[in-house]
Design an enzyme around this catalytic site. Structure first.
Site, PDB file in Angstrom:
ATOM      1  N   ASN A   1      18.013  -9.553  -9.899  1.00 42.56           N
ATOM      2  CA  ASN A   1      17.943  -9.734  -8.455  1.00 42.56           C
ATOM      3  C   ASN A   1      16.371  -9.779  -7.862  1.00 42.56           C
ATOM      4  O   ASN A   1      16.085 -10.364  -6.966  1.00 42.56           O
ATOM      5  CB  ASN A   1      18.532  -8.664  -7.801  1.00 42.56           C
ATOM      6  CG  ASN A   1      18.013  -7.163  -8.326  1.00 42.56           C
ATOM      7  OD1 ASN A   1      18.022  -7.075  -9.377  1.00 42.56           O
ATOM      8  ND2 ASN A   1      17.986  -6.537  -7.072  1.00 42.56           N
TER       9      ASN A   1
ATOM     10  N   CYS B   1       5.640   2.466  -2.278  1.00 39.62           N
ATOM     11  CA  CYS B   1       5.541   3.044  -0.931  1.00 39.62           C
ATOM     12  C   CYS B   1       6.555   2.626   0.035  1.00 39.62           C
ATOM     13  O   CYS B   1       6.763   3.236   0.966  1.00 39.62           O
ATOM     14  CB  CYS B   1       4.194   2.355  -0.420  1.00 39.62           C
ATOM     15  SG  CYS B   1       3.011   2.741  -1.430  1.00 39.62           S
TER      16      CYS B   1
END
Lengths: 128, 389
Positions: free
Chosen positions: B153, B327
């Site tokens: 994916n 992040c």
């Protein structure tokens, strides 16, 4: 997730870029963690007369670097050492909790720059 | 207002208008419970049977195979792994998977390890393609199941699933295939491949969110993980989400019919995007396989910059994209897919996952490839890592 102030500093960072005639550089962070901050200072009579930064990192890392340079410019070294992570986050109208520790490193960078400057001039923090 | 361009279809698709129209009568007019004997119930039961056939047709299954509708692909993956492992425990306790599976595979397997199962994560090459030799070597006399994705994916690489199925057949080990990323993107034929279990997601087919399916081939035994009234052939209790299932079935039918045209459309846009982005900027690399990749996926990394910053700048200009950067993840950990491919941790921060959808046009791609380079350049000028020494 980010405050308007964070977005504004991220888009228009203040004092961005290295200072070619810097008196000291403070390096903090680690690219593996995704944040690397370099703070450049120019000092005259123990006052930060110019400051710059280079940052690899997320929007919070860039905005906190930018805010730190605004807060530190024109301050004496002694005053500048009192700038905390919390003060930077407050000045930016807050940071997402997950970003408080990982990206809010600019104050540490400034501390390192000041320590390096003092070392170069044969002094320590206690001498200020 | 800036025009919004979605290049993040892996995260969510709009429901196809034709699908929505087909679903609407099942909210008020045909609201019966398929378990009821009366006429309203039987109408709903017929709609479910029809949806099962639509899924059977999309993946080349047999009418005797069971199509178990679930609350989504995560539940279907949990049912496949935990349901199979518990039911077949007497045959052995070893499961083989790859390092680049979705978290809805990796985390149920972690749970199974705590229950006494053993799991081998087969490594991948620099393109994210599973190493077939390592897969063969991992087989033991305790191996009861393979669980290998059809396509990744995140980076879009298509696995050599025919070869994987061959290895599974030689070892007489059933194969579960997570086909969430590939269904509706490339042809699938479970009968031809000899797959035992396959996971599908409705939203990836432009059906509604909150619906998925597990294809359980004839001769494959699993046990339920949700217990109750015994709906879905005893494999998934709970009153069926009839409107959602009708939507998934319809989405599968439409997707199957339009597959060839969509493959051509996506491939053309994808190649245009990859070529423009990687040729306009230096230190810019394609993640994943250059040719064995999903038609709608371009995963590109930009050295010396961080992905969340790129994503936010793009968002200000109307482009919706995703990044593999740590992040933006809940755990602040780098993408396990990129790390497994040998991408360095600092580099993994600068990856953008671009996934095209039916609504994207050539002009979206051209506009994107004009807007992106100045953003990357600006962030690089700000980065202490640039220019590289």
């Amino acid at each position: 997730m980010y405050s308007e102030k964070v977005k504004e500093h991220f888009q228009n960072p203040r004092n961005m870029g290295e200072l070619p005639d810097a008196d000291a550089i403070g390096k903090t962070g680690n690219p593996v963690c995704g944040d690397l901050i370099w703070i450049y200072i120019k000092v005259k009579d123990d006052v930060i007369v110019d400051i710059g930064f280079k940052t690899f990192g997320c929007a919070a890392a860039i905005a906190t670097s930018s805010m730190l340079t605004e807060l530190a410019k024109g301050k004496t070294l002694k005053e500048a050492l009192k700038i905390t992570r919390a003060e930077i986050a407050e000045s930016l109208e807050g940071l997402p909790p997950i970003k408080m520790h990982c990206s809010n490193l600019a104050a540490d960078g400034l501390h390192k720059a000041i320590e390096e400057y003092l070392r170069k001039t044969g002094r320590s923090i206690e001498d200020l | 207002m800036v025009e919004r361009v979605n290049l993040n279809h892996a995260a969510g698709n709009p429901v196809d208008k034709r699908v929505l129209e087909g679903m609407l009568p099942y909210f008020q007019e045909f609201y019966g419970n398929p378990s009821s004997v009366h006429i309203a119930g039987q109408h709903a039961a017929k709609a479910l049977a029809n949806a099962r056939m639509q899924i059977v047709n999309l993946v080349g299954a047999d009418v005797k195979d069971r199509i178990v509708f679930t609350s989504g692909a995560t539940e279907a993956n949990n049912l496949a792994l935990i349901g199979f492992a518990y039911r077949n425990r007497q045959k052995g306790n070893h499961i083989i998977t790859s390092q680049v599976e979705h978290l809805s595979i990796l985390n149920p397997l972690k749970f199974l390890v705590k229950q006494g199962f053993e799991v081998t994560h087969v490594p991948v090459d620099e393109y994210g393609i599973i190493k077939l030799e390592a897969l063969k070597e991992a087989i033991t006399d305790k191996t009861i199941l393979f669980s290998i994705q059809h396509a990744n994916n995140e980076v879009g690489s298509i696995q050599p699933i025919r070869e994987v199925a061959g290895i599974a057949a030689d070892a007489k080990v059933p194969l579960h295939v997570d086909a969430v990323a590939s269904a509706g993107q490339i042809p699938i034929d479970v009968s031809d491949l000899g797959v035992s279990l396959m996971t599908l997601s409705s939203n990836d087919l432009y059906g509604p969110k909150g619906v998925g399916a597990l294809v359980v081939r004839r001769g494959t035994s699993i046990q339920p993980i949700l217990l109750g009234g015994g709906q879905e052939m005893g494999l998934r209790s709970g009153t069926e989400n009839v409107s959602g299932i009708v939507g998934m079935g319809l989405a599968a039918e439409i997707t199957g019919r339009e597959l060839e045209a969509n493959i051509r459309h996506f491939t053309r846009l994808r190649d245009r995007l990859i070529k423009a982005v990687t040729s306009k900027m230096e230190y810019t690399y394609l993640n994943g396989h250059p040719t064995h990749r999903l038609p709608n996926n371009a995963n590109i990394r930009f050295s010396f910059v961080e992905g969340e910053a790129i994503t936010l700048h793009l968002s200000f200009q109307g482009f919706l994209v995703a990044t593999s950067s740590a992040c933006t993840s809940r755990t602040l950990e780098a993408s396990h897919v990129l790390l497994s491919m040998g991408v360095d941790e600092a580099e993994a921060h600068g990856a953008l996952q671009l996934t095209l959808g039916r609504d994207n046009t050539e002009s979206h791609i051209d506009h994107f490839t004009e807007v992106l380079p100045p953003i990357i350049q600006r962030l690089r000028e700000m980065s202490p890592l640039y220019p590289p020494s």
